[in-house]
Scaffold this active site. Structure first.
Site, mmCIF file in Angstrom:
data_model
loop_
_atom_site.group_PDB
_atom_site.id
_atom_site.type_symbol
_atom_site.label_atom_id
_atom_site.label_comp_id
_atom_site.label_asym_id
_atom_site.label_seq_id
_atom_site.Cartn_x
_atom_site.Cartn_y
_atom_site.Cartn_z
ATOM 1 N N ASP A 34 -2.015 10.648 -2.815
ATOM 2 C CA ASP A 34 -2.317 9.522 -3.720
ATOM 3 C C ASP A 34 -2.573 9.971 -5.146
ATOM 4 O O ASP A 34 -2.368 9.214 -6.092
ATOM 5 C CB ASP A 34 -3.523 8.737 -3.196
ATOM 6 C CG ASP A 34 -3.128 7.969 -1.948
ATOM 7 O OD1 ASP A 34 -3.158 8.568 -0.857
ATOM 8 O OD2 ASP A 34 -2.739 6.798 -2.083
ATOM 9 N N ARG A 72 0.840 -1.193 0.000
ATOM 10 C CA ARG A 72 0.000 0.000 0.000
ATOM 11 C C ARG A 72 0.878 1.247 0.000
ATOM 12 O O ARG A 72 2.087 1.167 0.180
ATOM 13 C CB ARG A 72 -0.941 -0.006 1.217
ATOM 14 C CG ARG A 72 -0.167 -0.318 2.507
ATOM 15 C CD ARG A 72 -0.649 0.380 3.696
ATOM 16 N NE ARG A 72 -0.591 1.814 3.568
ATOM 17 C CZ ARG A 72 0.528 2.535 3.708
ATOM 18 N NH1 ARG A 72 1.702 1.967 3.969
ATOM 19 N NH2 ARG A 72 0.518 3.847 3.579
HETATM 20 O O1 MRU Z 1 -4.872 3.202 1.703
HETATM 21 P P1 MRU Z 1 -3.400 3.419 1.732
HETATM 22 O O2 MRU Z 1 -2.742 2.933 2.984
HETATM 23 O O3 MRU Z 1 -2.723 2.910 0.480
HETATM 24 O O4 MRU Z 1 -3.248 5.008 1.718
HETATM 25 C C1 MRU Z 1 -1.969 5.559 1.725
HETATM 26 C C2 MRU Z 1 -1.935 7.030 1.782
HETATM 27 O O5 MRU Z 1 -2.953 7.691 1.775
HETATM 28 C C3 MRU Z 1 -0.571 7.671 1.752
HETATM 29 O O6 MRU Z 1 -0.561 8.843 2.499
HETATM 30 C C4 MRU Z 1 -0.215 8.007 0.292
HETATM 31 O O7 MRU Z 1 -0.386 6.888 -0.519
HETATM 32 C C5 MRU Z 1 1.172 8.521 0.160
HETATM 33 S S1 MRU Z 1 2.384 7.278 0.406
HETATM 34 C C6 MRU Z 1 3.901 7.933 0.077
#
Ligand code: MRU
Length: 349
Positions: free
Chosen positions: A240, A49
């Site tokens: 993201d 993730r």
């Molecule tokens: O649902 P996730 O754990 O994949 O969400 C991750 C995030 O929101 C992070 O802050 C984002 O991907 C940046 S990671 C460098």
């Protein structure tokens, strides 16, 4: 400090080796994904993730998809490869790094269409490894640029996990903290626990403690109070997907933190590589927001905490408007007061 979150293990016949993030911090376990189904599944259930790590997994997953195609006809290969890309793209919708990687892989395949199938597969293998290597470099440069914003003694709030576990190397938001720490600056980090899946509590505190950085865990609803107490000098989070105008999607709860920061005159920074920008969309309203299962809210980590059959809304991300963002820290430099023009000037060649 580096955690080897995702690696390709072996030669072209090898597999993806990744940290199984759902069971951290209790257990540090690696799993191997040797086919598209298993990497799709790992992305979907957050075994791997964080936007950059998802992008790397998608690139390697696309190569696995190519490897699974049994034909000597390049035309037939390219048709089937498109299907494999669509399949991997259906795992999670918000992190654009995933789609940017798939686009890169498609471009390589299309450019090699006059080659043999086995040569196309080798080109795809090399591209997947390149996506991985490039991300390592991005993390270091984000850390270097971001550390210029951090002064000795600062209190820094972060939300979710944008560390080594979310990237190939050193993180984005956490890279800023690791780099400041390496420069000898003492910082005090406050990590939001990040409901419902607790990436802040489980992953961010774990990474920062390993690096010897002073970190304090708070529940998400404590952030405003901690700011009011004067303990926070800046907020640094990852992203993201960032629209052309600087609106940035990140883990659910980030938007609320940005409003709290504004209310308390605290600068709010996003740290993200170019691969997290979506130049196809103009504003954050066009960012698709993933909705996840109700059980993440009603029975997180196995314990039921809400009545049976209660209605649940579980968006995994929200969008922080560019107006709330003091700067976006990229591998190329810091974009202050981000807008369409200065983002383009920094990132488009
Ligand atoms: O649902 P996730 O754990 O994949 O969400 C991750 C995030 O929101 C992070 O802050 C984002 O991907 C940046 S990671 C460098």
């Amino acid at each position: 400090m580096t955690i080897s979150t995702i690696e390709w293990e072996g030669d072209e016949n090898g597999s993806i080796k990744l940290v199984e993030q759902t069971i951290l911090p209790g257990e540090l376990k690696y799993i191997n994904c040797g086919d598209t189904k298993s990497i799709w599944d790992a992305i979907k259930r957050l075994g791997v993730r964080g936007a950059p790590a998802i992008g790397i997994a998608a690139g390697m997953g696309a190569y696995l998809g190519a490897r699974e195609i049994k034909t000597d006809s390049s035309a037939e290969f390219l048709d089937k490869f498109d299907e494999a890309l669509k399949y991997i793209g259906s795992s999670r919708p918000t992190a654009v790094n995933l789609f940017n990687s798939l686009d890169r892989m498609k471009k390589v395949a299309d450019q090699s269409k006059d080659k043999s199938v086995s040569e196309i597969k080798t080109s795809l293998f090399n591209e997947a490894l390149k996506i991985h290597t490039e991300d390592k470099e991005c993390c270091r440069n984000i850390g270097k640029h971001g550390a210029t914003l951090i002064k000795d003694g600062m209190g820094v709030l972060t939300h979710c996990n944008a560390g080594g576990l979310a990237t190939a190397d050193y993180g984005t938001a956490l890279a800023v903290m690791f780099s400041a720490n390496e420069q000898g600056k003492n910082i005090k980090v406050f990590a939001d626990e990040t409901r419902p899946l607790l990436q802040g509590a489980r992953l961010t505190t774990w990474e920062l403690m390993q690096a010897g950085i002073d970190v304090t865990l708070i529940c998400d609803n404590m952030a405003g109070h901690v700011m009011k107490l004067g303990k926070i000098d800046c907020v640094v989070v990852g992203a993201d997907r960032i629209a052309s105008n600087g609106d940035a999607a990140n883990k659910i709860g980030t938007y609320s933190v940005s409003i709290l920061a504004k209310e308390h005159n605290i600068p709010f920074y996003i740290a993200a590589p170019k691969s997290t920008f979506d130049f196809e969309i103009q504003t954050g309203e066009q960012i698709p927001i993933e909705e996840r299962g109700s059980e993440e809210v009603t029975e997180g980590f196995g314990k039921r905490t809400a009545p049976n059959d209660v209605k649940v809304f579980n968006p995994a991300f929200d969008v922080t408007p560019a107006a709330n963002i003091a700067a976006i820290i990229t591998e190329r430099g810091v974009i202050h007061n981000p807008n369409t023009e200065n983002i383009k000037a920094m990132l488009i060649d």
